[in-house]
Design an enzyme around this catalytic site. Structure first.
Site, mmCIF file in Angstrom:
data_model
loop_
_atom_site.group_PDB
_atom_site.id
_atom_site.type_symbol
_atom_site.label_atom_id
_atom_site.label_comp_id
_atom_site.label_asym_id
_atom_site.label_seq_id
_atom_site.Cartn_x
_atom_site.Cartn_y
_atom_site.Cartn_z
ATOM 1 N N LYS A 1 5.208 -2.175 -4.446
ATOM 2 C CA LYS A 1 4.292 -1.051 -4.202
ATOM 3 C C LYS A 1 3.296 -1.539 -3.161
ATOM 4 O O LYS A 1 2.332 -2.251 -3.470
ATOM 5 C CB LYS A 1 3.576 -0.678 -5.501
ATOM 6 N N GLU B 1 -18.305 -9.760 -2.713
ATOM 7 C CA GLU B 1 -17.319 -9.742 -1.626
ATOM 8 C C GLU B 1 -17.470 -8.440 -0.822
ATOM 9 O O GLU B 1 -17.440 -7.348 -1.374
ATOM 10 C CB GLU B 1 -15.899 -9.811 -2.197
ATOM 11 N N GLU C 1 -3.476 -13.227 -6.911
ATOM 12 C CA GLU C 1 -4.314 -13.742 -5.821
ATOM 13 C C GLU C 1 -5.397 -12.695 -5.600
ATOM 14 O O GLU C 1 -5.110 -11.600 -5.124
ATOM 15 C CB GLU C 1 -3.474 -13.943 -4.559
HETATM 16 P P1 NAD Z 1 -6.899 -3.392 -4.153
HETATM 17 O O1 NAD Z 1 -7.023 -4.190 -5.390
HETATM 18 O O2 NAD Z 1 -7.754 -2.191 -4.008
HETATM 19 O O3 NAD Z 1 -5.412 -2.852 -3.967
HETATM 20 C C1 NAD Z 1 -4.315 -3.733 -3.925
HETATM 21 C C2 NAD Z 1 -3.086 -3.011 -4.401
HETATM 22 O O4 NAD Z 1 -3.227 -2.678 -5.771
HETATM 23 C C3 NAD Z 1 -2.802 -1.694 -3.674
HETATM 24 O O5 NAD Z 1 -1.418 -1.594 -3.467
HETATM 25 C C4 NAD Z 1 -3.278 -0.656 -4.682
HETATM 26 O O6 NAD Z 1 -2.657 0.596 -4.544
HETATM 27 C C5 NAD Z 1 -2.895 -1.313 -5.980
HETATM 28 N N1 NAD Z 1 -3.627 -0.853 -7.163
HETATM 29 C C6 NAD Z 1 -4.912 -0.449 -7.240
HETATM 30 N N2 NAD Z 1 -5.225 -0.153 -8.538
HETATM 31 C C7 NAD Z 1 -4.115 -0.382 -9.269
HETATM 32 C C8 NAD Z 1 -3.808 -0.270 -10.646
HETATM 33 N N3 NAD Z 1 -4.710 0.131 -11.549
HETATM 34 N N4 NAD Z 1 -2.560 -0.574 -11.054
HETATM 35 C C9 NAD Z 1 -1.625 -1.001 -10.176
HETATM 36 N N5 NAD Z 1 -1.861 -1.120 -8.858
HETATM 37 C C10 NAD Z 1 -3.097 -0.829 -8.402
HETATM 38 O O7 NAD Z 1 -7.093 -4.407 -2.954
HETATM 39 P P2 NAD Z 1 -7.151 -4.067 -1.395
HETATM 40 O O8 NAD Z 1 -8.399 -3.284 -1.174
HETATM 41 O O9 NAD Z 1 -5.846 -3.521 -0.985
HETATM 42 O O10 NAD Z 1 -7.292 -5.526 -0.742
HETATM 43 C C11 NAD Z 1 -8.514 -6.160 -0.587
HETATM 44 C C12 NAD Z 1 -8.781 -7.098 -1.737
HETATM 45 O O11 NAD Z 1 -7.674 -7.986 -1.878
HETATM 46 C C13 NAD Z 1 -9.971 -7.992 -1.520
HETATM 47 O O12 NAD Z 1 -10.658 -8.135 -2.738
HETATM 48 C C14 NAD Z 1 -9.368 -9.335 -1.136
HETATM 49 O O13 NAD Z 1 -10.140 -10.461 -1.386
HETATM 50 C C15 NAD Z 1 -8.128 -9.331 -1.963
HETATM 51 N N6 NAD Z 1 -7.115 -10.233 -1.386
HETATM 52 C C16 NAD Z 1 -6.904 -11.439 -1.988
HETATM 53 C C17 NAD Z 1 -5.994 -12.330 -1.447
HETATM 54 C C18 NAD Z 1 -5.734 -13.698 -2.043
HETATM 55 O O14 NAD Z 1 -4.802 -14.352 -1.601
HETATM 56 N N7 NAD Z 1 -6.515 -14.133 -3.007
HETATM 57 C C19 NAD Z 1 -5.292 -11.981 -0.296
HETATM 58 C C20 NAD Z 1 -5.551 -10.738 0.299
HETATM 59 C C21 NAD Z 1 -6.461 -9.868 -0.273
HETATM 60 O O1 6OD Z 2 -1.113 -17.674 3.913
HETATM 61 C C1 6OD Z 2 -0.795 -17.209 2.815
HETATM 62 O O2 6OD Z 2 0.246 -17.523 2.223
HETATM 63 C C2 6OD Z 2 -1.681 -16.250 2.142
HETATM 64 N N1 6OD Z 2 -1.306 -15.866 0.902
HETATM 65 C C3 6OD Z 2 -2.789 -15.813 2.767
HETATM 66 C C4 6OD Z 2 -3.717 -14.917 2.207
HETATM 67 C C5 6OD Z 2 -4.659 -14.347 2.971
HETATM 68 C C6 6OD Z 2 -5.557 -13.416 2.413
HETATM 69 O O3 6OD Z 2 -6.053 -12.470 3.004
#
Ligand code: NAD
Ligand code: 6OD
Length: 488
Positions: free
Chosen positions: A180, A392, A256
């Site tokens: 998804k 964040e 993550e």
């Molecule tokens: P988000 O949590 O809003 O959404 C991520 C995904 O989850 C989307 O596909 C969304 O539709 C889905 N989703 C939302 N609510 C859900 C639920 N209740 N059940 C199932 N699926 C659901 O995140 P975002 O706004 O897309 O991305 C930004 C966030 O992601 C930031 O907090 C960022 O730090 C984090 N992020 C973390 C990493 C990491 O490696 N730690 C990497 C990239 C992004």
């Molecule tokens: O480099 C990667 O494998 C990874 N998971 C990066 C994540 C970046 C977050 O925005």
């Protein structure tokens, strides 16, 4: 730009599904419509999960690791062969500069298949000889088996890279997936279905359903009893919701999540390197990288010099359209996210920040004025408990604060509930070792940032994640380890 129909991909075929629901896909560059996405309802999610479950017992489940590995190489080659299509789709969806996506997002999208295809062929399993009272002994050895149907929920910031980072190892280990993608960035995940078919991936192994989170495809997928494990990248609060869904049936999760990452600049750093590195870690991808730096701590003796040089360098960054090779920074991913980031820009002012740079919306020419642009922004002078120092933001901004001692800055860096990444800038090797090993994070870079070796462990501490992926660590999540004990 032309408008595309973006379909669900179930059992090897593209389908609108029967939900009758669609949603718009707009580019954040100028707000124009680029696609119409067909949303999956419960029946499409059921069909995708059923196809994934059936595929485990079809040709895919009977293949040797070598055969699957060959197919994964063909997927990687297929992405590379259609590089420009992936690049265009990714840049339209996210607004990110081509100059970033063509050396990070798309090549990593291909590499994520190759690396894990090779890795699974070379991982040894453990074996122990166990003495028994009768003297004959026993032999223990382990075998790995796929976990089954993996639900993959991915975010919008590095859509292809972060999705394939999970799909690559999941398939290499013999699982099937239902993905998804984020509702903001569905295009490359959908396009990958074509590559899967061209590469000879059997129907049902890779499925894509579109939609939102709660009460939509995301929740339907994570609640589905036939999904054996869920891997998720996104916000910490979404992780909490998914963990609750996964509790039903005690399904495994790999998370993550969010971060509020510190960058620590010691007086004994190489100033040029520290400035260039921190420019990247704060502003790359318009600040929308989970590993990015939003809190910069600079040793007091070089604080004024660092702030002056850093803001001078940041002020030279060119905002522009993805296709312009001179563009350093694009817009944020959406107007909704722009409002969130601007909310923090306002909060910083309300809390008494000195705005060193930016703080608002840039003047963009013509149609671009309808895009989700924000200025690169730098603050100083806020207390440690200010909202923009503790929460964040996920935008092109940072707060810079002076520190006096190593002990003080370690405590400051570790003071938040997040623990994803840190960057430390020093030319003193002893200090680098002392400080990096005390950071409460999953990944600490010294004199670099986002330098990735895909064999290494990747993940977050504290509220930034659960588990580690990368290299052999991915196998811990994507396989079930079974011990066989034979009495000799
Ligand atoms: P988000 O949590 O809003 O959404 C991520 C995904 O989850 C989307 O596909 C969304 O539709 C889905 N989703 C939302 N609510 C859900 C639920 N209740 N059940 C199932 N699926 C659901 O995140 P975002 O706004 O897309 O991305 C930004 C966030 O992601 C930031 O907090 C960022 O730090 C984090 N992020 C973390 C990493 C990491 O490696 N730690 C990497 C990239 C992004
Ligand atoms: O480099 C990667 O494998 C990874 N998971 C990066 C994540 C970046 C977050 O925005």
């Amino acid at each position: 730009m032309s408008t595309k129909e973006i379909l669900n991909f179930i059992n090897g075929e593209y389908t609108t599904g029967t939900s009758g629901k669609t949603f718009e896909n707009r580019t954040p560059v100028d707000g124009s419509l680029i696609g119409v996405v067909h949303e999956a309802g419960r029946s499409e999610v059921d069909a995708a999960v059923a196809a994934a479950k059936a595929a485990l017992n079809g040709p895919w489940g009977k293949m040797t690791t070598e055969q699957r590995s060959e197919i994964l190489h063909r997927i990687a080659d297929g992405v590379t062969a259609r590089f420009d299509e992936f690049l265009k789709a990714e840049c339209s969806d996210t607004g990110k500069p081509v100059s970033i996506a063509n050396h990070i997002d798309i090549p990593r999208g291909a590499a994520n298949f190759k690396v894990f295809a090779d890795l699974v062929k070379n991982v040894a399993n453990e074996s122990f000889e166990t003495p028994t009272p009768d003297g004959t002994g026993a032999l223990n050895f382990s075998v790995r088996r796929p976990k089954g149907v993996i639900g993959v929920i991915s975010p919008w910031n590095l859509p292809l890279l972060l999705m394939t980072w999970k799909v690559g190892p999941a398939l290499a280990c013999g699982n099937t997936v239902v993905v998804k993608p984020s509702e903001e960035t569905p295009a490359t995940t959908a396009l990958l279905g074509e590559v899967m078919n061209e590469a000879g991936v059997p129907p049902g192994v890779y499925n894509v359903i579109h939609g939102f989170g709660p009460d939509s495809a995301g929740a339907f997928l994570t609640e589905h009893p036939d999904v054996d494990a869920i891997t998720f990248t996104g916000e910490t609060s979404t992780g909490e919701a998914i963990m609750k869904a996964a509790a039903n049936g005690v399904r495994d999760v790999s998370f993550e999540l969010g971060g509020k990452n510190p960058g620590i600049v010691f007086a004994d750093c190489d100033m040029e390197k520290a400035i260039e590195g921190t420019i990247r870690s704060v502003f790359a991808n318009c600040g929308q990288v989970c590993l990015g730096t939003e809190r910069v701590y600079v040793e007091r003796s070089i604080f004024d010099e660092f702030v002056a040089k850093f803001s001078e360098r940041a002020s030279q960054m060119k905002l522009g359209v993805p296709e312009d090779p001179e563009t350093d920074m694009g817009p944020l991913v959406s107007h909704e996210h722009q409002q969130k980031v601007l909310g923090y820009y306002q909060k910083a002012k309300d809390e008494g920040a000195t705005v060193v740079l930016g703080g608002g919306v840039p003047d963009m020419p013509g149609e671009l004025a309808n895009g989700a642009w924000v200025e690169p922004t730098i603050w100083t002078g806020l207390p440690d408990d200010a909202a923009v120092v503790t929460e964040e933001i996920f935008g092109p901004c940072c707060h810079i604060r002076p520190f006096d001692t190593e002990e003080e800055v370690i405590e400051l860096a570790n003071s938040l509930p997040y623990g994803l990444a840190a960057a430390v800038w020093t030319e003193n090797t002893s200090r680098a070792l002392r400080v990096s090993t005390q950071m409460e994070v999953g990944i600490c870079w010294v004199n670099s940032w986002f330098l990735r070796d895909l064999r290494t462990a990747f993940g977050g501490s504290k509220q930034s994640g659960i588990g580690r992926e990368g290299g052999e660590h991915s196998l811990e999540f994507y396989t079930e380890l079974k011990n066989i004990c034979i009495k000799l």
